[in-house]
Every structure is written in structure tokens, then in C-alpha cells.
Design a protein around this motif. Structure first.
Motif, PDB file in Angstrom:
ATOM      1  N   ALA A 248       6.746  17.407   0.778  1.00  9.26           N
ATOM      2  CA  ALA A 248       6.563  17.583   2.219  1.00  9.26           C
ATOM      3  C   ALA A 248       5.367  16.781   2.728  1.00  9.26           C
ATOM      4  O   ALA A 248       5.399  16.206   3.823  1.00  9.26           O
ATOM      5  N   LEU A 249       4.306  16.739   1.927  1.00 10.86           N
ATOM      6  CA  LEU A 249       3.114  15.980   2.301  1.00 10.86           C
ATOM      7  C   LEU A 249       3.441  14.498   2.470  1.00 10.86           C
ATOM      8  O   LEU A 249       3.060  13.864   3.467  1.00 10.86           O
ATOM      9  N   LEU A 250       4.167  13.949   1.493  1.00  8.00           N
ATOM     10  CA  LEU A 250       4.470  12.520   1.539  1.00  8.00           C
ATOM     11  C   LEU A 250       5.493  12.197   2.625  1.00  8.00           C
ATOM     12  O   LEU A 250       5.476  11.105   3.199  1.00  8.00           O
ATOM     13  N   ALA A 251       6.377  13.129   2.905  1.00  8.87           N
ATOM     14  CA  ALA A 251       7.378  12.905   3.947  1.00  8.87           C
ATOM     15  C   ALA A 251       6.734  12.743   5.317  1.00  8.87           C
ATOM     16  O   ALA A 251       7.339  12.167   6.224  1.00  8.87           O
ATOM     17  N   ARG A 252       5.503  13.233   5.471  1.00  8.36           N
ATOM     18  CA  ARG A 252       4.814  13.112   6.765  1.00  8.36           C
ATOM     19  C   ARG A 252       4.101  11.781   6.923  1.00  8.36           C
ATOM     20  O   ARG A 252       3.577  11.477   7.998  1.00  8.36           O
ATOM     21  N   VAL A 253       4.052  10.964   5.865  1.00  7.41           N
ATOM     22  CA  VAL A 253       3.430   9.637   5.971  1.00  7.41           C
ATOM     23  C   VAL A 253       4.337   8.733   6.802  1.00  7.41           C
ATOM     24  O   VAL A 253       5.524   8.569   6.470  1.00  7.41           O
ATOM     25  N   PRO A 254       3.847   8.168   7.901  1.00 13.93           N
ATOM     26  CA  PRO A 254       4.693   7.313   8.747  1.00 13.93           C
ATOM     27  C   PRO A 254       5.308   6.159   7.955  1.00 13.93           C
ATOM     28  O   PRO A 254       4.618   5.463   7.211  1.00 13.93           O
ATOM     29  N   GLY A 255       6.611   6.007   8.074  1.00 15.83           N
ATOM     30  CA  GLY A 255       7.308   4.908   7.398  1.00 15.83           C
ATOM     31  C   GLY A 255       7.927   5.281   6.072  1.00 15.83           C
ATOM     32  O   GLY A 255       8.730   4.504   5.525  1.00 15.83           O
ATOM     33  N   SER A 256       7.574   6.433   5.507  1.00 15.83           N
ATOM     34  CA  SER A 256       8.167   6.852   4.230  1.00 15.83           C
ATOM     35  C   SER A 256       9.512   7.513   4.504  1.00 15.83           C
ATOM     36  O   SER A 256       9.664   8.289   5.445  1.00 15.83           O
ATOM     37  N   GLU A 257      10.489   7.196   3.656  1.00  9.07           N
ATOM     38  CA  GLU A 257      11.835   7.731   3.823  1.00  9.07           C
ATOM     39  C   GLU A 257      12.376   8.193   2.473  1.00  9.07           C
ATOM     40  O   GLU A 257      11.906   7.748   1.423  1.00  9.07           O
ATOM     41  N   ALA A 258      13.373   9.058   2.529  1.00 10.55           N
ATOM     42  CA  ALA A 258      14.082   9.520   1.329  1.00 10.55           C
ATOM     43  C   ALA A 258      13.116   9.977   0.243  1.00 10.55           C
ATOM     44  O   ALA A 258      13.250   9.616  -0.933  1.00 10.55           O
ATOM     45  N   VAL A 259      12.142  10.770   0.589  1.00 14.13           N
ATOM     46  CA  VAL A 259      11.147  11.258  -0.368  1.00 14.13           C
ATOM     47  C   VAL A 259      11.786  12.295  -1.281  1.00 14.13           C
ATOM     48  O   VAL A 259      12.468  13.222  -0.810  1.00 14.13           O
ATOM     49  N   GLU A 260      11.564  12.146  -2.587  1.00 15.04           N
ATOM     50  CA  GLU A 260      12.142  13.097  -3.536  1.00 15.04           C
ATOM     51  C   GLU A 260      11.267  13.196  -4.782  1.00 15.04           C
ATOM     52  O   GLU A 260      10.561  12.254  -5.139  1.00 15.04           O
ATOM     53  N   ALA A 261      11.332  14.354  -5.427  1.00 17.23           N
ATOM     54  CA  ALA A 261      10.620  14.545  -6.690  1.00 17.23           C
ATOM     55  C   ALA A 261      11.374  13.852  -7.813  1.00 17.23           C
ATOM     56  O   ALA A 261      12.607  13.755  -7.794  1.00 17.23           O
ATOM     57  N   THR A 262      10.622  13.321  -8.785  1.00 12.53           N
ATOM     58  CA  THR A 262      11.200  12.746  -9.999  1.00 12.53           C
ATOM     59  C   THR A 262      10.649  13.499 -11.200  1.00 12.53           C
ATOM     60  O   THR A 262       9.768  14.360 -11.058  1.00 12.53           O
ATOM     61  N   ASP A 263      11.128  13.164 -12.377  1.00  8.80           N
ATOM     62  CA  ASP A 263      10.659  13.861 -13.588  1.00  8.80           C
ATOM     63  C   ASP A 263       9.165  13.682 -13.812  1.00  8.80           C
ATOM     64  O   ASP A 263       8.501  14.552 -14.386  1.00  8.80           O
TER      65      ASP A 263
END
Length: 321
Positions: A248-263
């Protein structure tokens, strides 16, 4: 003012078999290496012959080194060097004799021709075959002599058609380094026609892709990639899978898209490098340790095959920067 090495508008040429080149708009800056790519029959050789004043167009205009290649063809060819896929050497002559003949035809004295030829043959790994008759040469040896011939008069612009075909890995490395040196250190412009996409990727500043005589894409690989895909995926190694809070934190960075957790952390897509920097700064600023960042940058090979796939699907819209 630098008008660039090559500029064409609407350049077209047809033969009895059909159109070979259709409405080519192309610009190549001085000192750039342009990879002119496409399958056999795409129009690459026709383009080179038109720009060097060997063929006349059915339509369109062009300037090469500030000159009209059809009105001033001899002046253009005095400042260009051409390496064709077939070496075209005189089988009866030695390597040195072939080059001295070419030098004399360009107005150099025999002594100057021998000096230039000797230097180039040595640099291209042919110093021990200077006085050997060409008839016994391998394909790679012929190619190196032909490249030396193209460089004899220190041209401002080089048209190179498959310059490393038939060369062993060591010779290929030497020729690639020489081409890079000619552009980077000596300011020469190079138009490189090749099927070796890895080689093109190492050398080219820009790429132009032809398919059935039409320009499908032109620009740097990164520029064309942005047009094709829009965003690039970046993976950040946090040492463990990102929590929903971090996503959620990274999704609020302007310009970031399709943010998802990885292993091992978190991944997102962005169309600008600055977004990657902002994302990493946000993670570090929130107290998260960042162990590594990897952005998947499309290679020239990735871009070429994507453009070719579009052309095969019948999408003729040009992908330009």
C-alpha cells in the motif's frame, strides 16, 4: 549547424517485382551508429544504395552529409565507405594489391595506398596475409580485406552490410571494437545492416526496423520499448515478501503501477526511471532495508522481435520515438 549525416523524406523505390522501399523518413545524426534491421527482402540494401547515390528513387528526397546523393553522387561516395555482404575482391591480386588499387582509384599515391593498407590490414589481424593471393582466402579473411578497403579513405559515413558474417569469434570481437571506435572516438557515422542482434545491441545508438519496405520502428531501443509496452517492471529485494502495508505504501508513490509482493520483496511497473528512485527512497525512508533493485530493461533483440511480431500481425502503425 550540424544538419546530421542522413535525412530522408518519403523515399520510395520499386522494381518489377514490386515495391522495395515505401515512404522512408529517416534521420541519422553525425557520429551515430544506426542499426538498420529487418528480414531478407525488407529493403535494407535498397536503402543503402539509394542513400549512396547508386540507385535513384521513384519518389522522395534525401540529403547525405549535406549533399544530394543523386545530383552529387560522386561527392557523396568520396566521403562514404561501403562494405557489402559479398567482398567483391579481385581473386588474382594479393590483399595489398587489392587495397592499393582501391587507393589509387581514390586518388592516393601508391606509397600512401600501401601505408594505409598495411596499417588497416595489421589492425584487422591480416598482417601476415598482406602479400597472399585472395583466391585462397576464407570468407572471414575476405571480409576483413573488404572492410579495410571501405576504410582506406577515412570516410565520414560507413554503410556496413553484415560486417561480421563469416568471422570467427576473435575476429568478430575485433571488428565490433573497431566499429565502436570509429563512431565513439573518430566521430564517424555508421549504418549497420546485420542479422546479429546482439552485435547490433552492443554498437547501435539507434535502430530502424524495415518490413516489406516500410519503416516499422525508429529510435533508441528504450524509446521504442516505451512506445510498445509503456512501463517497465522493477523488482526490489527486501529480503522477504512485502507485507500488505508495504504494498500500500509503494502504491501511493506517483507513477508506480501494478504493485505486488514477491517472494523476496516487492515489484511494480513504471514508465520513468525517476519513479524507481522515488519508490526506493520511500522504502528506505520508512525504515525498510533494500538489498537490491532490478529493472527489466528490454534489449534491442526484445524490441526487434516485438516490432516484427506487430508487422506480421498486419499492424503497420510506425513505432517512433
Amino acid at each position: 549547424m550540424d544538419v546530421g549525416a542522413i535525412s530522408s523524406r518519403g523515399l520510395s523505390r520499386a522494381f518489377a517485382s514490386g515495391p522495395a522501399l515505401v515512404d522512408l523518413d529517416l534521420d541519422v545524426g553525425s557520429g551515430q551508429v544506426l542499426a538498420l534491421l529487418g528480414p531478407n527482402g525488407a529493403g535494407k540494401t535498397t536503402t543503402v544504395r539509394l542513400l549512396n547515390g547508386i540507385l535513384r528513387p521513384d519518389a522522395g528526397t534525401a540529403t547525405v552529409l549535406g549533399l544530394d546523393p543523386w545530383a552529387d553522387g560522386e561527392a557523396v561516395r568520396r566521403r562514404t565507405g561501403v562494405l557489402t555482404e559479398q567482398a567483391g575482391l579481385d581473386e588474382r591480386f594479393t590483399a595489398m594489391e587489392n587495397l592499393v588499387l582501391a587507393a589509387r582509384l581514390r586518388g592516393f599515391s601508391a606509397d600512401e595506398g600501401r601505408r594505409r593498407a598495411g596499417d588497416l590490414l595489421e589492425r584487422l589481424g591480416m598482417g601476415d596475409r598482406v602479400d597472399t593471393v585472395v583466391q585462397g582466402f576464407s570468407t572471414g579473411q575476405r571480409k576483413r580485406v573488404a572492410l579495410a578497403r571501405a576504410l582506406l579513405h577515412e570516410p565520414d559515413l560507413l554503410f556496413l552490410d553484415e560486417p561480421t558474417s563469416g568471422l570467427d569469434p576473435s575476429a568478430t570481437k575485433g571488428v565490433v571494437e573497431m566499429i565502436a571506435d570509429l563512431a565513439r572516438e573518430h566521430g564517424r557515422t555508421v549504418v549497420l545492416c546485420t542479422h546479429f542482434l546482439g552485435e547490433a545491441g552492443r554498437l547501435a545508438d539507434r535502430m530502424a526496423v524495415l518490413f516489406h519496405g516500410r519503416l516499422q520502428a525508429e529510435g533508441t531501443p528504450a524509446e521504442i520499448a516505451r512506445r510498445l509496452w509503456g512501463t517497465r517492471r522493477t523488482e526490489v529485494d527486501l529480503g522477504h515478501a512485502a507485507t500488505p502495508e508495504v504494498v500500500a505504501l509503494l502504491a501511493r508513490v506517483p507513477g508506480s503501477e501494478a504493485v505486488e509482493a514477491t517472494d523476496t520483496g516487492i515489484a511494480f511497473e513504471a514508465d520513468e526511471r525517476a519513479v524507481v528512485a522515488d519508490a526506493v527512497a520511500t522504502l528506505v525512508g520508512s525504515g525498510r532495508a533494500v538489498f537490491g533493485v532490478h529493472t527489466h530493461e528490454p534489449t534491442l533483440e526484445d524490441v526487434y522481435f516485438a516490432v516484427e511480431a506487430r508487422a506480421l500481425r498486419g499492424d503497420d502503425a510506425e513505432v517512433t520515438a
